[in-house]
Design a protein around this motif. Structure first.
Motif, PDB file in Angstrom:
ATOM      1  N   UNK A  68      29.717  36.060  38.164  1.00  0.00           N
ATOM      2  CA  UNK A  68      30.205  36.710  39.377  1.00  0.00           C
ATOM      3  C   UNK A  68      31.511  36.066  39.852  1.00  0.00           C
ATOM      4  N   UNK A  69      31.546  34.754  39.815  1.00  0.00           N
ATOM      5  CA  UNK A  69      32.764  34.049  40.210  1.00  0.00           C
ATOM      6  C   UNK A  69      33.925  34.461  39.313  1.00  0.00           C
ATOM      7  N   UNK A  70      33.642  34.640  38.016  1.00  0.00           N
ATOM      8  CA  UNK A  70      34.681  35.069  37.092  1.00  0.00           C
ATOM      9  C   UNK A  70      35.231  36.440  37.431  1.00  0.00           C
ATOM     10  N   UNK A  71      34.345  37.382  37.769  1.00  0.00           N
ATOM     11  CA  UNK A  71      34.807  38.710  38.168  1.00  0.00           C
ATOM     12  C   UNK A  71      35.613  38.635  39.468  1.00  0.00           C
ATOM     13  N   UNK A  72      35.155  37.802  40.396  1.00  0.00           N
ATOM     14  CA  UNK A  72      35.913  37.622  41.634  1.00  0.00           C
ATOM     15  C   UNK A  72      37.275  37.013  41.383  1.00  0.00           C
ATOM     16  N   UNK A 159      38.194  37.068  46.986  1.00  0.00           N
ATOM     17  CA  UNK A 159      39.268  38.054  47.038  1.00  0.00           C
ATOM     18  C   UNK A 159      39.960  38.060  48.397  1.00  0.00           C
ATOM     19  N   UNK A 160      39.196  38.052  49.472  1.00  0.00           N
ATOM     20  CA  UNK A 160      39.783  38.112  50.809  1.00  0.00           C
ATOM     21  C   UNK A 160      40.693  36.919  51.061  1.00  0.00           C
ATOM     22  N   UNK A 161      40.251  35.730  50.665  1.00  0.00           N
ATOM     23  CA  UNK A 161      41.068  34.533  50.888  1.00  0.00           C
ATOM     24  C   UNK A 161      42.381  34.633  50.117  1.00  0.00           C
ATOM     25  N   UNK A 162      42.326  35.099  48.855  1.00  0.00           N
ATOM     26  CA  UNK A 162      43.544  35.298  48.067  1.00  0.00           C
ATOM     27  C   UNK A 162      44.474  36.288  48.758  1.00  0.00           C
ATOM     28  N   UNK A 163      43.927  37.425  49.185  1.00  0.00           N
ATOM     29  CA  UNK A 163      44.756  38.485  49.743  1.00  0.00           C
ATOM     30  C   UNK A 163      45.399  38.069  51.066  1.00  0.00           C
TER      31      UNK A 163
END
Length: 457
Positions: A68-72, A159-163
Motif C-alpha cells: 500500500x505504501x508503494x502505491x501511495x 499523497x496529500x502531504x506531497x501535494x
C-alpha cells in the motif's frame, strides 16, 4: 493563474537555490522525522504492552502494508513530478488536471485493495508464514485486517502531504504530518497502552490519524489559500495525465515493492537461522532504520520541487545546485546516524523491550550489524528521487531493481558461512555497493548539468 502561483513560480525561478533548498528541505525533513518518531513510539508501545511477539507480528504483516505504501508513493511522486514540470512550463491548467487525476486514482486503488484483500486475508497470512494459531498469528491477523480496510487512508495521507508541499506550502505539509503524528501517539497510548487492544488498536489509531490529515488536506485544496484551488463545478481530471503519473511514480512503487520483498526474504531467513526473538530484533532494527530512512526521504522530497521545476524551466545550473546541496546534507545525516547506532545499540534496543534482556541483546546486535551502511543507503535513496524528479526514471528504476538482484542472493549465501550474522550483514553489503554506484551516476549527472549551464551562459 493565481497570484499565489505566480509568486511561487517567480521564487523558484529567481531566489538563490540555497535559500529555496532549506525552505523546502527543512519542513520536509522535520515532517518525516516526526513521522519516524511516531513509528518508533508505535514500536515502543507494542514492545512494552504486547511484547516481543507483538514486534514479530508487525514484521510478519508489514510486507503487505508496504504494498500500500508503494502505491501511495507511486501516486505521490508521479503526481508531484507531473505537477511541478507542468507548472515549470507555465501550464497551470495541466497541473490542476493532474491533481484531479491522481485523486481519482487514489479512490480506485483505495477501493480495490480491501475488496480483494479482506476476503483473502488468511491466504495472505499463509504467504507471510503466519500459519500457526499462536499469539503472533492472532496479532498479525488483527493488524493486517485493519490496515487493508483503511488502505485509502494510508495512501491518501502520503499523497496529500506531497501535494500540499508541491503547492508551495511546505510549512503546512509539515504541520499536517506533525498533527497526524501527535494524534497517532495519543491514540496508541489510549488504544494499546490503556485499553489493551494490541496490534488492532495500533492499526486503528494509525488510520484515524491518517484520516484526519487527508480530510484537512482536502479542505485546503478547496480553500482560497490553495495555488491549485479546486472548485466543485470544475472537477475535470486530465485523462492524458494518468499514464505519465503512473510512469513517473513507478520507480517509487518498485522501491517500496523491493523493500516489501526484501522484508519478506529477511523474515524467511530469520525463521530459518533464528527464531521469534530474531524476528523481534529485526523489528527493533527496522524501526530505528525507518527514522533515518524517513529523514533522508524527507530531504529527497524537499529537493523534488526544486529539481522538477528547474528541469521543466530548463535551468541546469539551478538543478545542479539543488542536487549538490541535497547530497551534502544526506552524507552528514548518514554519518551522524551511523555513529549513534554503533555507539549506543543496547540503549536504543531497550526502548522496545518489556524488560526482556534477551530482546535487548539480540536487538543491539541487529542494530550494530544491519545498519552498517546507512550513509551509502541514504545516498542511493536521494539519488533515486533526484533522478525521478528530473524525469530520468530509467536510471532510478535500474538502481531500485539492482537492490533486489543483489540482495536476494546475498541473503541466501551469507548465512551459509556466517549463520544469523549473515542475515544481518546482507543488506549493508548491498547498500554499500549500490551507494557507490549511485555516487558515480550523480557525479556524471552533476558534470553534465554544469556543461549545460556553461553552454547556456
Amino acid at each position: 493563474m493565481t497570484v499565489m502561483s505566480n509568486a511561487r513560480t517567480r521564487d523558484l525561478d529567481t531566489l538563490p537555490v540555497s535559500k529555496l533548498f532549506w525552505r523546502y528541505a527543512i519542513p520536509s525533513v522535520a515532517g518525516m522525522v516526526v513521522t519516524g518518531l511516531y513509528a518508533i513510539i508505535d514500536g515502543v508501545f507494542v514492545g512494552h504492552y504486547v511484547g516481543s511477539h507483538g514486534l514479530a507480528a508487525i514484521n510478519l504483516a508489514y510486507p503487505m502494508v508496504m504494498l500500500q505504501v508503494g502505491l501511495g508513493a507511486m501516486l505521490s511522486m508521479g503526481a508531484a513530478t507531473r505537477i511541478a514540470i507542468r507548472q515549470g512550463a507555465g501550464d497551470q491548467a495541466g497541473a490542476r488536471g493532474a491533481l484531479l487525476t491522481v485523486l481519482l486514482l487514489l479512490a480506485l486503488f483505495g477501493a480495490a485493495i480491501p475488496a480483494w484483500g479482506l476476503p483473502n486475508i488468511d491466504f495472505l497470512l499463509g504467504l507471510l508464514q503466519a500459519g500457526g494459531q499462536d499469539e503472533v498469528t492472532v496479532q498479525a491477523r488483527a493488524y493486517l485486517w485493519w490496515m487493508l480496510a483503511g488502505a485509502v487512508l494510508t495512501m491518501g495521507q502520503m499523497l496529500i502531504v506531497y501535494l500540499v508541499r508541491n503547492d508551495g506550502r511546505p510549512g503546512l505539509a509539515t504541520a499536517l504530518t506533525t498533527l497526524g503524528a501527535l494524534l497517532n501517539i495519543l491514540l496508541n497510548y489510549i488504544l494499546v497502552g490503556r485499553l489493551g487492544l494490541g496490534l488492532a488498536g495500533s492499526a486503528i489509531g494509525t488510520l484515524i490519524a491518517e484520516g484526519v490529515v487527508v480530510a484537512l488536506g482536502m479542505v485546503y485544496f478547496f480553500s482560497r489559500h490553495a495555488g491549485l484551488r479546486l472548485r466543485w463545478g470544475t472537477l475535470r481530471p486530465d485523462r492524458a495525465a494518468m499514464w505519465p503519473i503512473l510512469c513517473l511514480g513507478t520507480p517509487s512503487l518498485l522501491m517500496e515493492l523491493n523493500l516489501a520483498l526484501l522484508l519478506y526474504a529477511h523474515n524467511y531467513q530469520l525463521f530459518r537461522w533464528g527464531d521469534e526473538l530474531s524476528l523481534a530484533a529485526y523489528a527493533v532494527a527496522g524501526y530505528t532504520e525507518a527514522l533515518f530512512t524517513l529523514a533522508i526521504h524527507g530531504l529527497a522530497v524537499g529537493m523534488q520541487p526544486l529539481l522538477g521545476h528547474a528541469t521543466g524551466a530548463e535551468q541546469p545550473a539551478r538543478a545542479r545546485a539543488a542536487l549538490l546541496h541535497g547530497l551534502k546534507v544526506c552524507l552528514v545525516l548518514g554519518a551522524a546516524a551511523l555513529a549513534a547506532v554503533q555507539l549506543f545499540p543496547e540503549v536504543i534496543a531497550a526502548w522496545y523491550s518489556d524488560g526482556s534482556q534477551a530482546l535487548v541483546d539480540a536487538g543491539g546486535r541487529a542494530l550494530r550489524l544491519h545498519l552498517l551502511a546507512m550513509p551509502l543507503d541514504g545516498l542511493a535513496v536521494v539519488g533515486c528521487t533526484a533522478l525521478q524528479a528530473m524525469a530520468m526514471t530509467r536510471l532510478a528504476l535500474g538502481v531500485t531493481v539492482g537492490k533486489t538482484v543483489l540482495l536476494l542472493p546475498s541473503l541466501g549465501l551469507l548465512p551459509l558461512a556466517l549463520g544469523l550474522d549473515g542475515v544481518w550483514l546482507a543488506m549493508p553489503l548491498v547498500n554499500a555497493v549500490l551507494g557507490l554506484l549511485m555516487a558515480g551516476v550523480l557525479w556524471r549527472l552533476a558534470a553534465r548539468l554544469q556543461a549545460s549551464a556553461s553552454a547556456a551562459a
